[in-house]
Design an enzyme around this catalytic site. Structure first.
Site, mmCIF file in Angstrom:
data_model
loop_
_atom_site.group_PDB
_atom_site.id
_atom_site.type_symbol
_atom_site.label_atom_id
_atom_site.label_comp_id
_atom_site.label_asym_id
_atom_site.label_seq_id
_atom_site.Cartn_x
_atom_site.Cartn_y
_atom_site.Cartn_z
ATOM 1 N N GLU A 156 25.439 37.027 61.314
ATOM 2 C CA GLU A 156 24.068 36.494 61.398
ATOM 3 C C GLU A 156 23.223 36.842 60.181
ATOM 4 O O GLU A 156 22.375 36.064 59.748
ATOM 5 C CB GLU A 156 23.372 37.002 62.676
ATOM 6 N N ALA A 189 26.609 30.865 67.890
ATOM 7 C CA ALA A 189 25.613 29.962 68.449
ATOM 8 C C ALA A 189 25.554 28.737 67.540
ATOM 9 O O ALA A 189 25.894 28.825 66.348
ATOM 10 C CB ALA A 189 24.267 30.656 68.505
ATOM 11 N N GLY A 218 27.581 34.552 68.099
ATOM 12 C CA GLY A 218 27.595 34.406 69.563
ATOM 13 C C GLY A 218 28.999 34.399 70.149
ATOM 14 O O GLY A 218 29.184 34.745 71.322
ATOM 15 N N GLU A 261 29.889 37.938 70.436
ATOM 16 C CA GLU A 261 29.087 38.499 71.531
ATOM 17 C C GLU A 261 29.625 38.077 72.901
ATOM 18 O O GLU A 261 29.597 38.857 73.854
ATOM 19 C CB GLU A 261 27.622 38.074 71.344
HETATM 20 N N1 CAA Z 1 27.166 26.189 64.559
HETATM 21 C C1 CAA Z 1 27.238 24.873 64.335
HETATM 22 N N2 CAA Z 1 28.260 24.275 63.696
HETATM 23 C C2 CAA Z 1 29.251 25.063 63.256
HETATM 24 C C3 CAA Z 1 29.255 26.439 63.443
HETATM 25 C C4 CAA Z 1 28.142 27.009 64.150
HETATM 26 N N3 CAA Z 1 28.065 28.330 64.432
HETATM 27 N N4 CAA Z 1 30.365 26.962 62.884
HETATM 28 C C5 CAA Z 1 31.041 25.939 62.362
HETATM 29 N N5 CAA Z 1 30.375 24.778 62.582
HETATM 30 C C6 CAA Z 1 30.761 23.430 62.177
HETATM 31 C C7 CAA Z 1 30.576 23.218 60.689
HETATM 32 O O1 CAA Z 1 29.242 22.887 60.410
HETATM 33 C C8 CAA Z 1 31.535 22.089 60.435
HETATM 34 O O2 CAA Z 1 30.932 20.892 60.860
HETATM 35 P P1 CAA Z 1 31.113 19.527 59.976
HETATM 36 O O3 CAA Z 1 32.596 19.254 59.997
HETATM 37 O O4 CAA Z 1 30.306 18.531 60.721
HETATM 38 O O5 CAA Z 1 30.606 19.868 58.616
HETATM 39 C C9 CAA Z 1 32.684 22.372 61.383
HETATM 40 O O6 CAA Z 1 32.162 23.258 62.372
HETATM 41 C C10 CAA Z 1 33.857 23.070 60.713
HETATM 42 O O7 CAA Z 1 33.346 24.198 60.044
HETATM 43 P P2 CAA Z 1 33.630 24.502 58.498
HETATM 44 O O8 CAA Z 1 33.820 23.236 57.738
HETATM 45 O O9 CAA Z 1 32.577 25.446 58.020
HETATM 46 O O10 CAA Z 1 35.050 25.243 58.607
HETATM 47 P P3 CAA Z 1 35.637 26.334 57.614
HETATM 48 O O11 CAA Z 1 37.041 26.517 58.013
HETATM 49 O O12 CAA Z 1 35.357 26.003 56.221
HETATM 50 O O13 CAA Z 1 34.819 27.686 57.952
HETATM 51 C C11 CAA Z 1 33.795 29.304 59.417
HETATM 52 C C12 CAA Z 1 34.934 28.274 59.238
HETATM 53 C C13 CAA Z 1 34.006 30.479 58.448
HETATM 54 C C14 CAA Z 1 33.863 29.800 60.849
HETATM 55 C C15 CAA Z 1 32.443 28.634 59.135
HETATM 56 O O14 CAA Z 1 32.357 27.428 59.886
HETATM 57 C C16 CAA Z 1 31.242 29.473 59.481
HETATM 58 O O15 CAA Z 1 30.893 30.374 58.734
HETATM 59 N N6 CAA Z 1 30.578 29.154 60.616
HETATM 60 C C17 CAA Z 1 29.338 29.831 61.015
HETATM 61 C C18 CAA Z 1 29.594 31.223 61.526
HETATM 62 C C19 CAA Z 1 28.289 31.887 61.872
HETATM 63 O O16 CAA Z 1 27.460 32.145 61.023
HETATM 64 N N7 CAA Z 1 28.083 32.213 63.173
HETATM 65 C C20 CAA Z 1 26.859 32.823 63.657
HETATM 66 C C21 CAA Z 1 25.953 31.763 64.206
HETATM 67 S S1 CAA Z 1 24.334 32.354 64.603
HETATM 68 C C22 CAA Z 1 24.539 33.161 66.069
HETATM 69 O O17 CAA Z 1 25.584 33.194 66.646
HETATM 70 C C23 CAA Z 1 23.285 33.797 66.612
HETATM 71 C C24 CAA Z 1 23.502 34.598 67.829
HETATM 72 O O18 CAA Z 1 23.898 35.753 67.778
HETATM 73 C C25 CAA Z 1 23.195 34.074 69.133
#
Ligand code: CAA
Length: 260
Positions: free
Chosen positions: A134, A66, A111, A114
């Site tokens: 999460e 998400a 998400g 999911e």
């Molecule tokens: N939401 C918003 N933006 C996201 C994102 C997310 N879930 N995942 C990645 N991005 C964005 C980053 O902020 C970044 O943006 P900028 O370039 O503007 O800084 C861009 O995508 C590239 O990401 P990274 O620089 O972090 O890339 P990386 O290769 O270093 O890492 C990754 C990749 C490990 C996937 C890392 O991006 C990450 O950990 N992302 C979040 C994963 C996460 O926690 N997901 C769960 C979300 S909460 C949820 O989903 C709730 C639910 O159940 C409904």
């Protein structure tokens, strides 16, 4: 259909939906989920569409979760609406009655995991990482992960994934029954196409009956699930496709199913 956060292409009875926000690793914001939901409605109402494929744009992510920036800014009502939309959309995918294949081409986190879990089948590239991180954000899965992951892997493995937040490799996900198939990154599109083309030729009403029987019976006592199967079996044996399938077998030719 072309909309801003997803691409939808239809070819040979297959609708291909690409989540297209590569700059945020295809994270699901409200607009993207709404567009996805509309595309699934379109697939539901079009008898020509027999199979749906969902994938992510680019070569890094299926969906990285998400949209964290969006959820951080929401108040309680906003979170409730976001959760309702996410749940309704995942349920719609699970109950579409047509096979939905997740082509997991990289990160499938939160998400994104999911979304893949709500799909009927999951095929992944060998660089995919899938998980529910999460907990690292101080929250819990909000689009069905606690329930659907547990039903696929059992509680020991799902609790480990959710409590540590650590994603698992494609190979481990295959071993745990989370992925149906893992292929080299360059082979994902062709392997997905092959699977979709196979399913597109299958009997649509029988596929729907199988999906419905599994969905409805999964959480019931065995006896109740078996009753659902028996009712579906009786219903399917009255279709023209049953006549065609059995006749084709006896005439030693390939069946042509029309979904009637
Ligand atoms: N939401 C918003 N933006 C996201 C994102 C997310 N879930 N995942 C990645 N991005 C964005 C980053 O902020 C970044 O943006 P900028 O370039 O503007 O800084 C861009 O995508 C590239 O990401 P990274 O620089 O972090 O890339 P990386 O290769 O270093 O890492 C990754 C990749 C490990 C996937 C890392 O991006 C990450 O950990 N992302 C979040 C994963 C996460 O926690 N997901 C769960 C979300 S909460 C949820 O989903 C709730 C639910 O159940 C409904």
């Amino acid at each position: 259909m072309k909309s801003s956060n997803i691409q939808v292409d239809t070819d040979q009875r297959t609708m291909r939906i690409t989540i297209d926000r590569p700059k945020s690793l295809n994270a699901l914001n409200t607009r993207t989920i709404e567009e996805l939901s509309q595309a699934i409605d379109q697939a539901a109402s079009d008898d020509e569409i027999r199979v749906v494929v969902i994938t992510g744009a680019g070569d890094k992510a299926f969906v990285a979760g998400a949209d964290i920036a969006e959820i951080q800014a929401l108040d309680e009502n906003g979170i409730r609406a976001f959760g309702d939309l996410g749940h309704a959309t995942m349920n719609k995918i699970q109950h579409l009655g047509k096979p939905v294949i997740a082509a997991v081409n990289g990160y499938a986190l939160g998400g994104g995991c999911e979304l893949a879990l709500a799909c009927t089948l999951r095929i992944a590239s060998d660089n995919a990482l899938i998980g529910l991180p999460e907990i690292t954000l101080g929250i819990i899965p909000g689009f069905g992960g606690t329930q659907r992951l547990t039903r696929i892997t059992g509680s020991g493995r799902s609790l480990e994934m959710m409590l540590t937040g650590k994603p698992i490799s494609a190979q481990k996900a295959l071993d745990w029954g989370l992925f149906n198939q893992v292929v080299g990154q360059q082979d994902l599109a062709s392997a997905t196409h092959k699977l979709a083309a196979h399913l597109a030729k299958s009997a649509p009403r029988a596929m729907r009956s199988i999906i419905d029987a599994v969905n409805q019976g999964m959480d019931l006592p065995l006896e109740d699930g078996l009753k659902i199967e028996k009712d579906q079996f009786i219903k399917i044996c009255r279709t023209k496709d049953m006549r065609e399938g059995t006749t084709a077998f006896l005439e030693k030719r390939k069946a042509v199913f029309r979904g009637v």
